[in-house]
Design an enzyme around this catalytic site. Sequence first.
Site, PDB file in Angstrom:
ATOM      1  CB  SER A  42      -0.976   0.018   1.178  1.00 15.24           C
ATOM      2  OG  SER A  42      -0.290   0.230   2.385  1.00 15.24           O
ATOM      3  CE  LYS A  86      -3.032   2.260   4.700  1.00 18.19           C
ATOM      4  NZ  LYS A  86      -2.725   1.370   3.614  1.00 18.19           N
TER       5      LYS A  86
END
Length: 160
Positions: A42, A86
């Site tokens: 990711s 993230k």
Amino acid sequence: MRQWRSIAKEAMDRASIIVKFLCLLHVTDAYVVSSNHVLGPSMLPTLNITGDVVLVEHLSHRIGKLGSGDLVLVRSPLDPNKTLTKRIVAMEGDRVTFSLDPTRSFSSRSLVVPKGHVWIQGDNLYVSRDSRHFGPLPYGLIEGKVFMRVWPPNSFGLLG
């Protein structure tokens, strides 16, 4: 008897030093800086799919010094046993426009990030499960700011 007393005193002194060191180690790991192993696709290309060891500082989010573009370690809102790495894309009050499917940009939505929340996304939008799927992230789920990669050695350096 005196010999046993001096041995017991020496043992207690050494045990006290060890306990103090372990307390300092715990406080440093929990509240100052810790290491974390990050896996998955990711955050490509910023972080490797095979895994990186990164340093995470735990002060910035407590004093409100995070901003858009910062890499953060967060507790997953979907599974509290997992942590995610993230990038903050928007802070509270910012307007964010996003698409659940990055291949279909014409189906985008827009919203304002509510107070006490941030909007996070992975750098690799095609495989990242992030705020596009679970909405704005409560600020309280942020565990720290990722600031340095320490492994693998050929990628050692500051992140952000």
